[in-house]
Design a protein around this motif. Structure first.
Motif, PDB file in Angstrom:
ATOM      1  N   GLN A   1       3.888   9.524   3.530  1.00 29.59           N
ATOM      2  CA  GLN A   1       3.742   8.199   4.145  1.00 29.59           C
ATOM      3  C   GLN A   1       4.397   8.161   5.522  1.00 29.59           C
ATOM      4  O   GLN A   1       3.883   7.548   6.453  1.00 29.59           O
ATOM      5  N   ARG A   2       5.558   8.851   5.646  1.00 31.54           N
ATOM      6  CA  ARG A   2       6.243   8.852   6.934  1.00 31.54           C
ATOM      7  C   ARG A   2       5.420   9.580   7.996  1.00 31.54           C
ATOM      8  O   ARG A   2       5.323   9.133   9.145  1.00 31.54           O
ATOM      9  N   ASN A   3       4.795  10.700   7.622  1.00 30.29           N
ATOM     10  CA  ASN A   3       3.938  11.431   8.555  1.00 30.29           C
ATOM     11  C   ASN A   3       2.780  10.559   9.021  1.00 30.29           C
ATOM     12  O   ASN A   3       2.418  10.547  10.203  1.00 30.29           O
TER      13      ASN A   3
ATOM     14  N   PHE B   1       0.829  -1.214   0.000  1.00 28.62           N
ATOM     15  CA  PHE B   1       0.000   0.000   0.000  1.00 28.62           C
ATOM     16  C   PHE B   1       0.860   1.260   0.000  1.00 28.62           C
ATOM     17  O   PHE B   1       0.486   2.282   0.589  1.00 28.62           O
ATOM     18  N   GLY B   2       2.028   1.196  -0.612  1.00 28.72           N
ATOM     19  CA  GLY B   2       2.910   2.357  -0.704  1.00 28.72           C
ATOM     20  C   GLY B   2       3.799   2.570   0.505  1.00 28.72           C
ATOM     21  O   GLY B   2       4.563   3.528   0.553  1.00 28.72           O
ATOM     22  N   TYR B   3       3.705   1.683   1.501  1.00 28.16           N
ATOM     23  CA  TYR B   3       4.521   1.772   2.703  1.00 28.16           C
ATOM     24  C   TYR B   3       5.547   0.638   2.703  1.00 28.16           C
ATOM     25  O   TYR B   3       5.256  -0.468   2.238  1.00 28.16           O
ATOM     26  N   PRO B   4       6.744   0.876   3.251  1.00 31.01           N
ATOM     27  CA  PRO B   4       7.707  -0.229   3.382  1.00 31.01           C
ATOM     28  C   PRO B   4       7.101  -1.336   4.240  1.00 31.01           C
ATOM     29  O   PRO B   4       6.495  -1.060   5.286  1.00 31.01           O
ATOM     30  N   LEU B   5       7.227  -2.573   3.806  1.00 27.08           N
ATOM     31  CA  LEU B   5       6.646  -3.700   4.537  1.00 27.08           C
ATOM     32  C   LEU B   5       7.221  -3.798   5.945  1.00 27.08           C
ATOM     33  O   LEU B   5       6.555  -4.254   6.881  1.00 27.08           O
TER      34      LEU B   5
ATOM     35  N   ALA C   1      12.227   6.339  15.800  1.00 27.86           N
ATOM     36  CA  ALA C   1      13.241   6.816  14.847  1.00 27.86           C
ATOM     37  C   ALA C   1      13.592   5.731  13.832  1.00 27.86           C
ATOM     38  O   ALA C   1      13.785   6.012  12.649  1.00 27.86           O
ATOM     39  N   PHE C   2      13.660   4.484  14.275  1.00 21.10           N
ATOM     40  CA  PHE C   2      13.961   3.367  13.378  1.00 21.10           C
ATOM     41  C   PHE C   2      12.845   3.200  12.339  1.00 21.10           C
ATOM     42  O   PHE C   2      13.110   2.916  11.166  1.00 21.10           O
ATOM     43  N   GLY C   3      11.594   3.410  12.786  1.00 20.48           N
ATOM     44  CA  GLY C   3      10.469   3.359  11.845  1.00 20.48           C
ATOM     45  C   GLY C   3      10.587   4.443  10.789  1.00 20.48           C
ATOM     46  O   GLY C   3      10.355   4.198   9.599  1.00 20.48           O
ATOM     47  N   GLY C   4      10.972   5.659  11.219  1.00 21.34           N
ATOM     48  CA  GLY C   4      11.156   6.757  10.262  1.00 21.34           C
ATOM     49  C   GLY C   4      12.261   6.480   9.266  1.00 21.34           C
ATOM     50  O   GLY C   4      12.205   6.914   8.103  1.00 21.34           O
ATOM     51  N   ASP C   5      13.296   5.723   9.699  1.00 18.61           N
ATOM     52  CA  ASP C   5      14.426   5.390   8.811  1.00 18.61           C
ATOM     53  C   ASP C   5      14.018   4.525   7.624  1.00 18.61           C
ATOM     54  O   ASP C   5      14.745   4.455   6.622  1.00 18.61           O
ATOM     55  N   GLN C   6      12.877   3.830   7.731  1.00 17.96           N
ATOM     56  CA  GLN C   6      12.503   2.858   6.693  1.00 17.96           C
ATOM     57  C   GLN C   6      11.981   3.524   5.418  1.00 17.96           C
ATOM     58  O   GLN C   6      11.837   2.866   4.386  1.00 17.96           O
ATOM     59  N   PHE C   7      11.705   4.827   5.481  1.00 16.56           N
ATOM     60  CA  PHE C   7      11.111   5.506   4.335  1.00 16.56           C
ATOM     61  C   PHE C   7      12.187   6.122   3.442  1.00 16.56           C
ATOM     62  O   PHE C   7      13.231   6.562   3.915  1.00 16.56           O
TER      63      PHE C   7
END
Length: 705
Positions: free
Chosen positions: A156-158, A8-12, A143-149
Motif C-alpha cells: 500500500q505504501r508503494n 480501501f486498506g489505506y490509512p484515511l 515522508a509524512f505520507g509514508g509514516d502513516q502506514f
C-alpha cells in the motif's frame, strides 16, 4: 493505542495528504507558469534578467528542502514543519499576487505603475517566501505520507507514492492550462490590462486550501516526535570516525568492517548503524543527477526543438511551449497503467524487479528518449534554411518595379520580372562580391554597398539606377515558432501599418520595415496613409500563418490609386510535425514513472526513522545538481549540430546507467524498522538486566550487615 481509520486498506489520513499535495503543486506550477511573462511585460525586465531571476528562484526551490528536512527531523517534526512553512508559502503567494496589482502605485491612473521598485520589492519578497515554503515542505510531505502506514503495508505504501506522484502531475497539468487563461483576462480599477492579480491570486487561494485540508486531517495522522539535532550528531560522528581512523592508520591496529566503526569508542551502535544506512543510499545517489540533467531539458532544448517544427497535428494546432503538457498528460495515464498492469505482469513472470532495477530501466529509457530526439533533429535539419557563416553573405533580389531587371553576381546572372523575387537566397564570399544591375535600354549600374558578412540582405530594385539594400536581421528561424512579417513600401509616401496590436511606424517609400513576429493563424492589418482615399479599402488579411516562417508584404498602388498587398516568402514554414516528438516524450515519461516514483519510495524505505526527511531532501538535491550539469555541459561544448548534443547527453546517461547498475548489484536491501526494533529489544534487555542486579546487591548488603 487507537487503530488508525482506513479506507480501501489505506490509512484515511493519506487522502488528506494527497489532496494537500495536489493543491500545493497547482499553486506552485500555476504561479511559475506566469513568472517569465510577468517579469517581461509587467516589471519591464529584459530577457536575460528575467531568465536569470527565474532560474535562481527554481534553484532555490530545490536547495531549501535541506533546510526543511533539518527543521522536521531535528526540531519541529514533520507535521508542524509542514503547517508552519505552508503558512509562509501562502503569505508568499499572496504577496506576489499583491505585487502584480497595477493600481497599487498607479496614482495618476495612466495604466503604468508610478513606482515599479515597490512591485519589484514585493515580488522578490514573495518569491523568497515561496522558495522557502515549497522547498521546506517538499521532503516532509512525502515522508509524512509514508509514516502513516503500518508495518506489513509495504504494498500500500508503494502504491501511495505512485498516487502521490500522480497528484503532483495532475496539479501541474491543470495549473499550467488554467493560469495562462486567467492571465489573458482583462481587469483593473482605473485601467484595464492583463489580469495578473487574478492569475496569481488563484494559486494563492489553492495554497490556502492546501493548508486548510492538511490541518483538517490533523486528528488522523501518525506523528513522530523529532529526536533532537540529529544532523549535528551525524556530522560529529562522521568527523570522529574519520579522525580516529587517521589516528590509527598504522598496520598494528586491526582493520574494522566499516570505516564508520571507528566511531564506536564514542558513539552508540544504533547511531552508527543509522548513519551507515544513510551513507549507503547517498552513495547510490551520486550518479542520479544525470537523469535529471536530461529530464529537465524538455522545458528548454525540447521546447526549442518544437519551435522549428509544425504545430498542426490533424485538425488541432498547438504552440511549441504547449508540448510540455504531453509529459504531464502521459504521467496521469502511465502511472496507473504501470502500477496496476505492468508491475503485476512482471511479478507473474517470476522476475524480481527490485527498486534499483526499476531505476536502472528508467535511466535507460531516458537515454533512448534523447536518441529519439536526435533522430527527430536530423529530420528537422534537413528542412532548415542555410544561413550565412563567417565571411559569407546571402542576397535575394526583390523587383518592386514595372520592368524586367537583370542582376549580375560572381558566377551567375538572374533576371527578375515585375513584382517578383529570386527563388532563394544566393550565397557569396563578401571579399570578392560585385553586383551589377541592367535593364533593356539602360546602361549597367553597379551596386555600391558594403554588405555585412554573416547576414542576409534583400536587394530592392525598381529601376537600373534605383535600388535599396536591406539587411534582413534574420540569421535563424523565428523563435518560439512565430512568424516574421515585414512590409515594403512601393506605394509612394510613407505609411504606418497596424497588425494584431503591433505597429510598423513610418515605413518610408521604397524601403522595408523591420520584422515583427506573430503566432500562427490569420492576421488582420490596417494601412494608414494620407495618400489613401477614403473610398479605398485599407484593411487586409494575411494568408494563414503556420510556424517558423517569414514573409515580406509589398504594398503597391493599383490603377485606381488604392493599396494592394503582395506576399513574398522569405523563410518557408516548418514542415516536420510536432507529433514526431511524442515518441521521445513517451520514452522519457515511462523512464520518469519507473525512476522517479520508485526513487521516492526507495528513499523512504531505506531511511532510518529519524532521517527520512533528510534522505528525501537528498533525493531532491539530485534534481538541483542535474540542472547544474546541463549548464556546464551546454556551456562547455558549443555544438554546431544540435543532434550531436542530444547524442552526447544520451551517451553520458547510458554510461551512468551502467555504473549505477553495477553499484546497485552490490547494494543489500535493508529494513530499517526491523534493525531499529532489534536495537530497542537489545536496549530493553540491557535495562532489565541492570535492573535485576540491584535487588541482589541490596539483599547481599543486608546479609553482610
Amino acid at each position: 493505542m487507537s487503530v488508525p481509520k482506513s479506507c480501501f486498506g489505506y490509512p484515511l489520513s493519506i487522502f488528506f495528504i494527497v489532496v494537500n499535495e495536489f493543491c500545493e503543486r497547482f499553486s506552485y506550477y500555476g504561479m511559475r507558469a506566469l513568472l517569465i511573462l510577468y517579469f517581461q511585460r509587467f516589471l519591464g525586465w529584459n530577457d536575460n534578467l528575467g531568465t536569470a531571476i527565474y532560474h535562481t528562484f527554481v534553484a532555490l526551490c530545490y536547495l531549501t528542502p535541506i533546510l526543511g528536512a533539518l527543521i522536521a527531523d531535528s526540531w519541529l517534526g514533520k507535521f508542524k514543519t509542514i503547517v508552519s512553512l505552508s503558512v509562509v508559502y501562502t503569505i508568499g503567494q499572496v504577496v506576489i499576487a499583491v505585487s502584480s496589482i497595477n493600481d497599487l502605485t498607479d496614482f495618476n491612473h495612466d495604466g503604468t505603475p508610478d513606482s515599479i521598485s515597490v512591485h519589484v520589492a514585493l515580488s522578490m519578497i514573495g518569491l523568497v517566501l515561496i522558495a522557502l515554503g515549497t522547498g521546506g515542505i517538499k521532503p516532509c510531505v512525502s515522508a509524512f505520507g509514508g509514516d502513516q502506514f503500518e508495518e506489513g503495508q509495504e504494498k500500500q505504501r508503494n502504491r501511495f507514492f505512485s498516487i502521490f506522484y500522480l497528484a503532483i502531475n495532475a496539479g501541474s497539468l491543470l495549473s499550467t492550462i488554467i493560469t495562462p487563461m486567467l492571465r489573458v483576462q482583462v481587469c483593473g480599477i482605473h485601467s484595464k490590462q492583463a489580469c495578473y492579480p487574478l492569475a496569481f491570486g488563484v494559486p494563492a487561494a489553492l495554497m490556502a486550501v492546501s493548508l486548510i485540508v492538511f490541518v483538517i486531517g490533523s486528528g488522523m495522522y501518525k506523528k513522530f516526535k523529532p529526536q533532537g539535532n540529529i544532523m549535528s550528531k551525524v556530522a560529529r560522528c562522521i568527523g570522529f570516525a574519520i579522525k580516529n581512523r587517521i589516528r590509527h592508520r598504522s598496520k598494528k591496529f586491526p582493520k574494522r568492517e566499516h570505516w564508520l566503526d571507528w566511531a564506536s569508542e564514542k558513539y552508540d551502535e544504533r547511531l552508527i548503524s543509522q548513519i551507515k544506512m544513510v551513507t549507503r543510499v547517498m552513495f547510490l545517489y551520486i550518479p542520479l543527477p544525470m537523469f535529471w540533467a536530461l529530464f529537465d531539458q524538455q522545458g528548454s532544448r525540447w521546447t526549442l526543438q518544437a519551435t522549428t517544427m509544425s504545430g498542426k497535428i490533424g485538425i488541432i494546432e498547438i504552440q511549441p511551449d504547449q508540448m510540455q503538457t504531453v509529459n504531464a498528460i502521459l504521467i496521469v495515464i502511465m502511472v496507473p497503467i504501470v502500477d496496476a498492469v505492468v508491475y503485476p505482469l512482471i511479478a507473474k513472470c517470476g522476475l524480481n524487479f527490485t527498486s534499483l532495477k526499476k531505476m536502472t530501466v528508467g535511466m535507460f529509457l531516458a537515454s533512448m528518449a534523447f536518441v529519439a530526439a536526435a533522430i527527430v533533429q536530423v529530420e528537422i535539419d534537413k528542412t532548415l534554411p542555410v544561413f550565412p557563416k563567417g565571411n559569407e553573405v546571402q542576397i535575394k533580389v526583390l523587383n518592386i518595379g514595372n520592368n524586367n531587371v537583370t542582376m549580375s553576381f560572381p558566377g551567375t546572372t538572374v533576371t527578375c520580372g515585375p513584382m517578383s523575387q529570386t527563388k532563394e537566397f544566393m550565397t557569396f564570399n563578401v571579399d570578392n562580391l560585385s553586383v551589377n544591375i541592367s535593364s533593356a535600354g539602360s546602361p549597367i549600374a553597379p551596386v555600391t554597398h558594403n554588405f555585412e558578412s554573416g547576414h542576409r540582405h534583400t536587394l530592392l530594385v525598381w529601376a537600373p539606377n534605383n535600388y535599396q539594400v536591406v539587411k534582413d536581421g534574420l540569421n535563424q528561424k523565428p523563435e518560439k515558432g512565430r512568424n516574421g512579417i515585414r512590409f515594403v513600401n512601393a506605394f509612394g509616401e510613407s505609411f504606418n501599418v497596424t497588425m494584431d496590436g503591433e505597429v510598423y511606424n513610418n515605413v518610408s517609400s521604397h524601403n522595408a520595415s523591420e520584422y515583427l513576429f506573430f503566432s500562427s493563424g490569420t492576421k488582420s492589418f490596417t494601412i494608414n496613409s494620407p495618400e489613401i482615399s477614403q473610398q479605398c479599402a485599407n484593411e487586409f488579411k494575411t494568408s494563414h500563418l503556420e510556424f517558423g516562417s517569414a514573409f515580406t508584404y509589398v504594398i503597391t498602388r493599383k490603377s485606381d490609386g488604392c493599396p494592394e498587398p503582395r506576399a513574398f516568402e522569405d523563410i518557408s514554414p516548418n514542415t516536420v510535425s510536432m507529433a514526431l516528438q511524442i515518441p521521445q516524450y513517451f520514452l522519457l515519461t515511462c523512464g520518469e514513472v519507473v525512476f522517479s516514483v520508485t526513487g521516492l519510495e526507495f528513499s523512504y524505505s531505506q531511511a532510518p526513522s529519524n532521517m527520512k526527511s533528510v534522505l528525501q531532501a537528498g533525493w531532491l538535491l539530485t534534481v538541483a545538481v542535474g540542472n547544474i550539469i546541463v549548464l556546464i555541459v551546454a556551456g562547455a561544448g558549443q555544438f554546431s549540430e544540435q543532434w550531436a548534443e542530444y547524442v552526447l547527453f544520451a551517451a553520458l546517461l547510458l554510461v551512468v546507467c551502467v555504473i549505477f547498475a553495477i553499484m546497485a548489484r552490490f547494494y543489500t536491501y535493508i529494513n530499517p524498522t526491523e534493525i531499529e526494533a532489534q536495537f530497542d529489544k537489545d536496549d530493553k534487555e540491557d535495562y532489565l538486566e541492570k535492573s535485576n542486579q540491584y535487588p541482589k546487591l541490596d539483599s547481599l548488603s543486608q546479609t553482610q550487615m
